[in-house]
Scaffold this active site. Structure first.
Site, mmCIF file in Angstrom:
data_model
loop_
_atom_site.group_PDB
_atom_site.id
_atom_site.type_symbol
_atom_site.label_atom_id
_atom_site.label_comp_id
_atom_site.label_asym_id
_atom_site.label_seq_id
_atom_site.Cartn_x
_atom_site.Cartn_y
_atom_site.Cartn_z
ATOM 1 N N SER A 199 0.971 31.952 -16.054
ATOM 2 C CA SER A 199 0.297 32.725 -17.104
ATOM 3 C C SER A 199 1.386 33.284 -18.010
ATOM 4 O O SER A 199 2.537 33.423 -17.575
ATOM 5 C CB SER A 199 -0.475 33.881 -16.466
ATOM 6 O OG SER A 199 -0.853 34.845 -17.435
ATOM 7 N N TYR A 202 -0.607 41.337 -10.952
ATOM 8 C CA TYR A 202 -0.939 39.991 -11.453
ATOM 9 C C TYR A 202 0.317 39.321 -11.996
ATOM 10 O O TYR A 202 0.608 38.157 -11.680
ATOM 11 C CB TYR A 202 -2.013 40.109 -12.538
ATOM 12 C CG TYR A 202 -2.469 38.786 -13.116
ATOM 13 C CD1 TYR A 202 -3.216 37.894 -12.358
ATOM 14 C CD2 TYR A 202 -2.154 38.432 -14.433
ATOM 15 C CE1 TYR A 202 -3.648 36.675 -12.896
ATOM 16 C CE2 TYR A 202 -2.580 37.221 -14.975
ATOM 17 C CZ TYR A 202 -3.321 36.349 -14.201
ATOM 18 O OH TYR A 202 -3.738 35.148 -14.724
HETATM 19 P P1 NDP Z 1 -11.957 31.397 -13.677
HETATM 20 O O1 NDP Z 1 -12.308 32.703 -13.053
HETATM 21 O O2 NDP Z 1 -12.949 30.774 -14.589
HETATM 22 O O3 NDP Z 1 -11.553 30.332 -12.561
HETATM 23 C C1 NDP Z 1 -10.854 30.721 -11.416
HETATM 24 C C2 NDP Z 1 -11.096 29.674 -10.346
HETATM 25 O O4 NDP Z 1 -10.382 30.052 -9.166
HETATM 26 C C3 NDP Z 1 -12.558 29.531 -9.972
HETATM 27 O O5 NDP Z 1 -12.892 28.175 -9.913
HETATM 28 C C4 NDP Z 1 -12.628 30.148 -8.593
HETATM 29 O O6 NDP Z 1 -13.588 29.461 -7.804
HETATM 30 C C5 NDP Z 1 -11.240 29.876 -8.063
HETATM 31 N N1 NDP Z 1 -10.875 30.727 -6.946
HETATM 32 C C6 NDP Z 1 -10.731 32.064 -6.914
HETATM 33 N N2 NDP Z 1 -10.438 32.468 -5.666
HETATM 34 C C7 NDP Z 1 -10.388 31.355 -4.894
HETATM 35 C C8 NDP Z 1 -10.125 31.095 -3.531
HETATM 36 N N3 NDP Z 1 -9.864 32.102 -2.666
HETATM 37 N N4 NDP Z 1 -10.159 29.832 -3.078
HETATM 38 C C9 NDP Z 1 -10.432 28.807 -3.928
HETATM 39 N N5 NDP Z 1 -10.685 28.971 -5.236
HETATM 40 C C10 NDP Z 1 -10.662 30.249 -5.708
HETATM 41 O O7 NDP Z 1 -10.590 31.671 -14.432
HETATM 42 P P2 NDP Z 1 -9.528 30.697 -15.175
HETATM 43 O O8 NDP Z 1 -10.062 29.339 -15.344
HETATM 44 O O9 NDP Z 1 -9.048 31.425 -16.338
HETATM 45 O O10 NDP Z 1 -8.350 30.705 -14.094
HETATM 46 C C11 NDP Z 1 -7.648 29.544 -13.697
HETATM 47 C C12 NDP Z 1 -6.170 29.872 -13.596
HETATM 48 O O11 NDP Z 1 -5.657 30.125 -14.899
HETATM 49 C C13 NDP Z 1 -5.842 31.106 -12.754
HETATM 50 O O12 NDP Z 1 -4.704 30.851 -11.947
HETATM 51 C C14 NDP Z 1 -5.505 32.152 -13.807
HETATM 52 O O13 NDP Z 1 -4.649 33.150 -13.311
HETATM 53 C C15 NDP Z 1 -4.849 31.278 -14.863
HETATM 54 N N6 NDP Z 1 -4.752 31.857 -16.194
HETATM 55 C C16 NDP Z 1 -5.886 32.122 -16.925
HETATM 56 C C17 NDP Z 1 -5.779 32.685 -18.181
HETATM 57 C C18 NDP Z 1 -6.978 33.041 -19.005
HETATM 58 O O14 NDP Z 1 -6.826 33.696 -20.057
HETATM 59 N N7 NDP Z 1 -8.190 32.616 -18.629
HETATM 60 C C19 NDP Z 1 -4.477 32.990 -18.786
HETATM 61 C C20 NDP Z 1 -3.363 32.647 -17.941
HETATM 62 C C21 NDP Z 1 -3.512 32.101 -16.706
HETATM 63 P P3 NDP Z 1 -14.540 30.123 -6.694
HETATM 64 O O15 NDP Z 1 -14.807 31.532 -7.102
HETATM 65 O O16 NDP Z 1 -15.752 29.236 -6.720
HETATM 66 O O17 NDP Z 1 -13.763 29.994 -5.419
#
Ligand code: NDP
Length: 235
Positions: free
Chosen positions: A134, A147
């Site tokens: 990120s 974070y």
């Molecule tokens: P979302 O919340 O839309 O997606 C996060 C995903 O992580 C979901 O599919 C969720 O699935 C999964 N997840 C969370 N906990 C678990 C777990 N214990 N086991 C398996 N899967 C898990 O957010 P983003 O798409 O934004 O996030 C994706 C990545 O991008 C993350 O690493 C985030 O930190 C990073 N990021 C995002 C930014 C943004 O602005 N959106 C900016 C910078 C980085 P489920 O709950 O079904 O398990």
């Protein structure tokens, strides 16, 4: 180059879901993992691909996920360590459970992903690990200390893995504000409102998916190590 077996953690929404769609459209074979089984089952059905429930905080769950993909496709070309959570709050609020959740998912989950695929990739003599960091892995802001710590750590361990590997490729993808469900996990209403205000300029998750597709489709001797993608207007 466009027929890789790509495992995606956190494929049930946001960047992971967009990446699954993008890579499938490009001809790759994806395998989806997340906790919300209904979501990945529906997406898997739509894309005609495999899926398995996955909790990245469990090494056993991660190992089972990778083993299922390996059994189905016979190899593992790419792991996208995308699953992440972002329950932001000031350190002084002592939301220790949320600190631990971020460490368990964002850091320990990435390490478990690496642990699960490394033996297979080393045996194959090739493989590619894509870790989602990120811009919070490049800078620190109030409420984002833990974070940021997890995302700085993802960059550090990616660089360490890269230096130790001559057969694997390692890419850190560093998104800025991106439309997804990430802010839903912020328990502090004021912090969440502030983040949702910032998110008004967020770019679509397809922008990140395109970058991942670029990195994994380079020739094998080309290792794209870092890509930063953020909204043009983000400070
Ligand atoms: P979302 O919340 O839309 O997606 C996060 C995903 O992580 C979901 O599919 C969720 O699935 C999964 N997840 C969370 N906990 C678990 C777990 N214990 N086991 C398996 N899967 C898990 O957010 P983003 O798409 O934004 O996030 C994706 C990545 O991008 C993350 O690493 C985030 O930190 C990073 N990021 C995002 C930014 C943004 O602005 N959106 C900016 C910078 C980085 P489920 O709950 O079904 O398990």
């Amino acid at each position: 180059m466009n027929n890789k077996v790509v495992l995606i953690t956190g494929a049930s929404s946001g960047i992971g879901e967009a990446t699954a769609r993008r890579l499938t459209a490009a001809g790759h074979q994806v395998f989806l993992g997340a906790r919300r089984i209904d979501r990945i089952a529906a997406l898997g059905k739509e894309l005609g691909t495999g899926h398995q429930v996955l909790d990245v905080t469990s090494l056993e769950s991660m190992t089972d996920f990778v083993a299922a993909a390996h059994a189905q496709y016979g190899r593992v070309d790419v792991l996208v360590n995308n699953a992440g959570v972002m329950p932001l709050s000031p350190l002084g609020d002592l939301k220790v459970d949320e600190w631990n959740q971020m460490i368990d998912v964002n850091l320990r989950g990435v390490l478990y992903g690496i642990a699960a695929v490394l033996p297979i990739m080393r045996q194959q003599g090739a493989g590619h690990i894509v870790n989602i960091s990120s811009v919070s892995g490049l800078r620190v802001d109030p409420t984002a200390a833990v974070y940021s710590a997890t995302k700085f750590a993802v960059r550090a361990l990616s660089e360490g893995l890269r230096q130790e590997s001559r057969d694997l490729r390692v890419t850190v993808v560093t998104p800025g504000l991106t439309r997804s469900e990430l802010s839903d996990g912020i328990s502090d209403p004021d912090v969440r409102a502030a983040v949702e205000e910032q998110m008004k300029v967020a770019i679509p998750p397809e922008a990140i998916a395109d970058a991942i597709n670029y990195a994994i489709t380079q020739p094998l001797e080309v290792d794209v190590n870092e890509i930063v993608i953020r909204p043009t207007v983000q400070g």
